[in-house]
Design an enzyme around this catalytic site. Structure first.
Site, PDB file in Angstrom:
ATOM      1  NE  ARG A  47     -14.616-106.042 -15.885  1.00  0.00           N
ATOM      2  CZ  ARG A  47     -14.980-104.901 -15.290  1.00  0.00           C
ATOM      3  NH1 ARG A  47     -16.165-104.750 -14.767  1.00  0.00           N
ATOM      4  NH2 ARG A  47     -14.125-103.894 -15.202  1.00  0.00           N
ATOM      5  CG  HIS A  49     -18.730-103.723 -18.090  1.00  0.00           C
ATOM      6  ND1 HIS A  49     -19.318-104.792 -17.447  1.00  0.00           N
ATOM      7  CD2 HIS A  49     -19.680-103.191 -18.894  1.00  0.00           C
ATOM      8  CE1 HIS A  49     -20.574-104.892 -17.854  1.00  0.00           C
ATOM      9  NE2 HIS A  49     -20.820-103.937 -18.728  1.00  0.00           N
ATOM     10  CE1 TYR A  79     -14.167-100.590 -12.894  1.00  0.00           C
ATOM     11  CE2 TYR A  79     -14.453 -98.861 -14.530  1.00  0.00           C
ATOM     12  CZ  TYR A  79     -14.523-100.197 -14.170  1.00  0.00           C
ATOM     13  OH  TYR A  79     -14.936-101.125 -15.088  1.00  0.00           O
TER      14      TYR A  79
HETATM   15  C1  LIG Z   1     -31.702-104.098 -16.580  1.00  0.00           C
HETATM   16  C2  LIG Z   1     -30.370-103.512 -16.875  1.00  0.00           C
HETATM   17  N1  LIG Z   1     -29.900-102.501 -16.111  1.00  0.00           N
HETATM   18  C3  LIG Z   1     -28.677-101.971 -16.368  1.00  0.00           C
HETATM   19  C4  LIG Z   1     -27.924-102.435 -17.416  1.00  0.00           C
HETATM   20  C5  LIG Z   1     -26.560-101.843 -17.705  1.00  0.00           C
HETATM   21  N2  LIG Z   1     -25.517-102.813 -17.320  1.00  0.00           N
HETATM   22  C6  LIG Z   1     -24.914-103.564 -18.255  1.00  0.00           C
HETATM   23  S1  LIG Z   1     -23.822-104.628 -17.573  1.00  0.00           S
HETATM   24  C7  LIG Z   1     -24.146-104.067 -16.031  1.00  0.00           C
HETATM   25  C8  LIG Z   1     -23.418-104.644 -14.842  1.00  0.00           C
HETATM   26  C9  LIG Z   1     -23.659-106.090 -14.652  1.00  0.00           C
HETATM   27  O1  LIG Z   1     -22.821-106.586 -13.642  1.00  0.00           O
HETATM   28  P1  LIG Z   1     -22.803-108.089 -13.272  1.00  0.00           P
HETATM   29  O2  LIG Z   1     -24.176-108.611 -13.116  1.00  0.00           O
HETATM   30  O3  LIG Z   1     -21.890-108.249 -12.108  1.00  0.00           O
HETATM   31  O4  LIG Z   1     -22.196-108.799 -14.579  1.00  0.00           O
HETATM   32  P2  LIG Z   1     -20.735-108.635 -15.218  1.00  0.00           P
HETATM   33  O5  LIG Z   1     -20.859-107.591 -16.288  1.00  0.00           O
HETATM   34  O6  LIG Z   1     -19.788-108.237 -14.151  1.00  0.00           O
HETATM   35  O7  LIG Z   1     -20.419-109.953 -15.802  1.00  0.00           O
HETATM   36  C10 LIG Z   1     -25.103-103.062 -16.052  1.00  0.00           C
HETATM   37  C11 LIG Z   1     -25.588-102.359 -14.851  1.00  0.00           C
HETATM   38  C12 LIG Z   1     -28.459-103.473 -18.197  1.00  0.00           C
HETATM   39  N3  LIG Z   1     -27.798-104.001 -19.231  1.00  0.00           N
HETATM   40  N4  LIG Z   1     -29.675-103.991 -17.915  1.00  0.00           N
END
Ligand SMILES: Cc1ncc(C[n+]2csc(CCOP(=O)(O)OP(=O)(O)O)c2C)c(N)n1
Ligand SMILES: [Mg+2]
Length: 374
Positions: free
Chosen positions: A259, A263, A272
């Site tokens: 990425r 985020h 971080y």
């Molecule tokens: C069920 C749920 N828990 C927590 C969140 C908050 N949240 C949004 S994005 C994220 C991280 C996701 O990481 P990843 O699966 O690696 O995807 P990336 O954003 O890196 O593409 C979190 C914890 C959410 N959207 N849905």
């Protein structure tokens, strides 16, 4: 008492185009032609520009929030290109815009979604995909279910579902994988391991050495690929889809990528992330290596790049215009698309939404009606 090894497994890694744009011609056989790479690279230029413009729309107050896809274009495009448009079903999260665009989603729908306009989620019938999934991991269950339906109906179609490294820690992931494995459904689980789940690094996310090996427990063929290499991504996805189409069940692909941006626009990754790590991955940017490859073939130069960027600018300008010129939605619309018949409580809320919500001034012109009791 016998003592023996009852199970052994290994995970293969595939890279065909390296960071310097050098191709392994043997592995590249029967993958992408040079013309296809050029077309897909031109698309990458457009989608990267779209991503940058979306970021600016948020920064200038014209959009709510936005998760940049920057750096992950090859993973989305290579896999999307392997799937059959109008036939296979894409079940995304939110970092594979390129695959959705490739499968026909009008680009302004993504802007509408992030502007908070539900019309961005009303996928046109001709597009075989679900809307973006913001709850992490829930879409994988949908993908398993859709693939199961394809199997029951004996349709020669597959689903491909996208999710991040962080999503593989969710219960939904394991349930979806378990059912897909036991039911042998035609589904490809495509993990974009971009090394981070917001501020949680992959090492903290899981004690599993690779994400790919998680699939072994569910009885699926699995592979780890260089996610910034369209050749490797395309080959792995095409093979997995072919297997699924022939009744071979689900597969798993871990695309190792990064990425490159924060985020979302609500995040500041500088707090971080080590800048040296980011710098190292910037050198692996999929746009750089595919351009280098095309240049080495005499198919690309500065002039072509300038033309492609000018074209991208024009296209994205039109896309922004389409998103911003659409008539504003009415707040009442939020009651429309969930229930076939609205429950009484929601009817009451709809009828009184302008008169009894906190923050509304009932003395405002036209808002004097008292709440109706039902
Ligand atoms: C069920 C749920 N828990 C927590 C969140 C908050 N949240 C949004 S994005 C994220 C991280 C996701 O990481 P990843 O699966 O690696 O995807 P990336 O954003 O890196 O593409 C979190 C914890 C959410 N959207 N849905
Ligand atoms: Mg991630």
């Amino acid at each position: 008492m016998p003592q023996k090894v009852v199970y052994e497994a290994k995970v293969e890694y595939l890279q065909i185009l390296d960071e310097d744009g050098r191709l392994d011609t043997k592995l590249a056989k029967d993958t992408l032609s040079d013309e296809e790479v050029r077309d897909l690279y031109e698309k990458m230029v457009i989608y990267r520009h779209f991503d940058e413009v979306a970021f600016k729309l948020q920064r200038s107050g014209r959009m709510g929030t936005y998760p940049q896809n920057k750096g992950q274009e090859a993973a989305a495009l290579g896999s999307g290109y392997a799937a059959k448009k109008g036939k296979d079903f894409l079940v995304p999260c939110y970092r594979e815009n390129a695959a959705l665009f490739l499968h026909g989603l009008p680009m302004h729908y993504i802007l509408l979604h992030w502007m908070g306009d539900e019309r961005g989620n009303q996928i046109p019938d001709a597009c075989c995909m679900t809307p973006l999934s913001i709850p992490i991991g829930t879409q994988m269950l949908h993908a398993t279910g859709i693939a199961w339906a394809f199997k029951i109906r004996r349709e020669e179609r597959c689903t491909i579902t996208y999710f991040g490294d962080g999503a593989t820690s969710e219960g939904d992931f394991h349930e979806a994988m378990n059912f897909a494995g036991t039911l042998q459904v035609p589904c490809v689980f495509f993990c974009q391991n971009n090394q981070w789940a917001i501020s949680v690094p992959r090492e903290t996310q899981t004690a599993s050495e690779t994400i790919a090996q998680k699939a072994i427990a569910y009885g699926m063929p699995t592979i780890q690929v260089d996610g910034n290499d369209m050749f490797a991504v395309f080959k792995a996805t095409r093979d997995a889809l072919e297997r699924a189409r022939k009744g071979g069940g689900p597969s798993f692909i871990e695309a190792v990528t990064y990425r490159l941006a924060d985020h979302t626009t609500a995040d500041d990754a500088k707090r971080y992330r080590d800048p040296q790590e980011v710098e190292a991955w910037q050198k692996k940017d999929p746009l750089i290596r595919h351009r280098k490859y095309l240049e080495s073939k005499g198919m690309w130069d500065d002039e072509k790049q300038a033309e492609a960027e000018a074209r991208a600018k024009k296209i994205v300008q039109e896309v922004v215009k389409a998103a911003e010129s659409i008539e504003k939605p009415r707040p009442e619309d939020m009651f429309d698309s969930t229930f076939a018949e609205l429950p009484q409580e929601l009817i009451r809320q709809r009828e009184t939404m302008r008169t009894c919500s906190l923050g509304q001034n009932p003395d405002q012109l036209g808002l004097r009606t008292q709440p109706q009791s039902v």
